[in-house]
Design a protein around this motif. Sequence first.
Motif, PDB file in Angstrom:
ATOM      1  N   ARG A  96       0.833  -1.186   0.000  1.00 57.26           N
ATOM      2  CA  ARG A  96       0.000   0.000   0.000  1.00 57.26           C
ATOM      3  C   ARG A  96       0.879   1.252   0.000  1.00 57.26           C
ATOM      4  NH1 ARG A  96      -5.196   1.415   1.130  1.00 57.26           N
ATOM      5  NH2 ARG A  96      -5.526   3.479   2.031  1.00 57.26           N
ATOM      6  N   ARG A  97       0.624   2.152  -0.946  1.00 54.26           N
ATOM      7  CA  ARG A  97       1.393   3.387  -1.051  1.00 54.26           C
ATOM      8  C   ARG A  97       0.798   4.444  -0.139  1.00 54.26           C
ATOM      9  NH1 ARG A  97       6.100   1.755  -3.023  1.00 54.26           N
ATOM     10  NH2 ARG A  97       5.843   0.523  -4.906  1.00 54.26           N
ATOM     11  N   ARG A  98       1.680   5.180   0.519  1.00 57.24           N
ATOM     12  CA  ARG A  98       1.223   6.164   1.493  1.00 57.24           C
ATOM     13  C   ARG A  98       1.076   7.555   0.890  1.00 57.24           C
ATOM     14  NH1 ARG A  98       5.165   4.678   6.661  1.00 57.24           N
ATOM     15  NH2 ARG A  98       4.511   2.498   6.903  1.00 57.24           N
TER      16      ARG A  98
ATOM     17  N   ASP B 154       7.204   8.673  -2.410  1.00 55.39           N
ATOM     18  CA  ASP B 154       7.902   8.061  -1.279  1.00 55.39           C
ATOM     19  C   ASP B 154       9.280   8.679  -1.094  1.00 55.39           C
ATOM     20  OD1 ASP B 154       5.748   6.394  -0.898  1.00 55.39           O
ATOM     21  OD2 ASP B 154       6.594   4.755  -2.063  1.00 55.39           O
TER      22      ASP B 154
END
Length: 313
Positions: free
Chosen positions: A53-55, A87
């Motif tokens: 999951r990308r933040r 990121d």
Amino acid sequence: MDLSTLVPLTTGVTLLACVLAVAGLHAYAMGKAQRAELADRLSRTGQVATGRRRRFRGLDRRLRHTRLGRRLELRLAATGLDLTPGDFLAYMCATVVALWLIGQAALAPFFGPLTGLIGVWVAVQFLNWQRQKRIERFIGQLPELARILANATQAGLALRTAIGMAAEELEAPAGQELAKVAHQLALGASMDDALGELTDRLPSRELVVLVTTLVLSNRAGGQVVSALRNLTETLEERKETRREIRTQLSQVNMTSYAVPVLGVGALFLMNGVKAGALDRMTGSPVGQIAVITAFALYAVGFVLIRRLSRIDV
């Protein structure tokens, strides 16, 4: 029309308009979210999905619309790191803030911005180091790649099929990069474009020679097997030459990193011998100019040593 009839009619039309407006806003929001998800998926076409999951998805989308973001994404793809531009930018900013606070607390308030700039430099150098390390590993696999392609084409396989077979047999990073090329070819990209993007991600003279050979042979239908056989021998010789040069220059490369480390260590030593010495030294414009000049000289020394020790093979 009677007023008793007009009031319910107006109320009904208003409620219907409100319902349609809410439905329209909901459809617009859903469409925007699907479009953003599709754009995010297409921007990672050819990359291996990790399921993580990308933040910072919103930051990723904004960065990919900028020239700097696209260049950063290409650089990250060349490193093989499981990072998106968002990121990397977020982690770099966190590192800069941490180094700023550490430099300000451990040395003097004047060193806060300087250590923050060092954090940016360290992040960029880390990317360059990871990219160069992956390029070196890829170059080391090029002779085996040329050998596999030569054997596959000699067996009568098409070049597209040979690339897919090489992607399955080779380890990372060559296997991953060729898997991206095979995926792009399966989506309808031309051989020139797919191999051209490969040379953009991992620029090297050896790869350019291999790609040029494949592209010209694919266009003109020349003797691919004999060309790849000769290229395999050449790549093996260049691999050994690069290994010898890297071994001979290892001490020089370590010296280039030791010079700025000694300078920063001298600051901590000075402040440790006499507490508050850096505060007094940077409290005047003359001291601040001296510190900035010293940092600039260390940076120039690092760059000069790296430039003088660079040998193109």
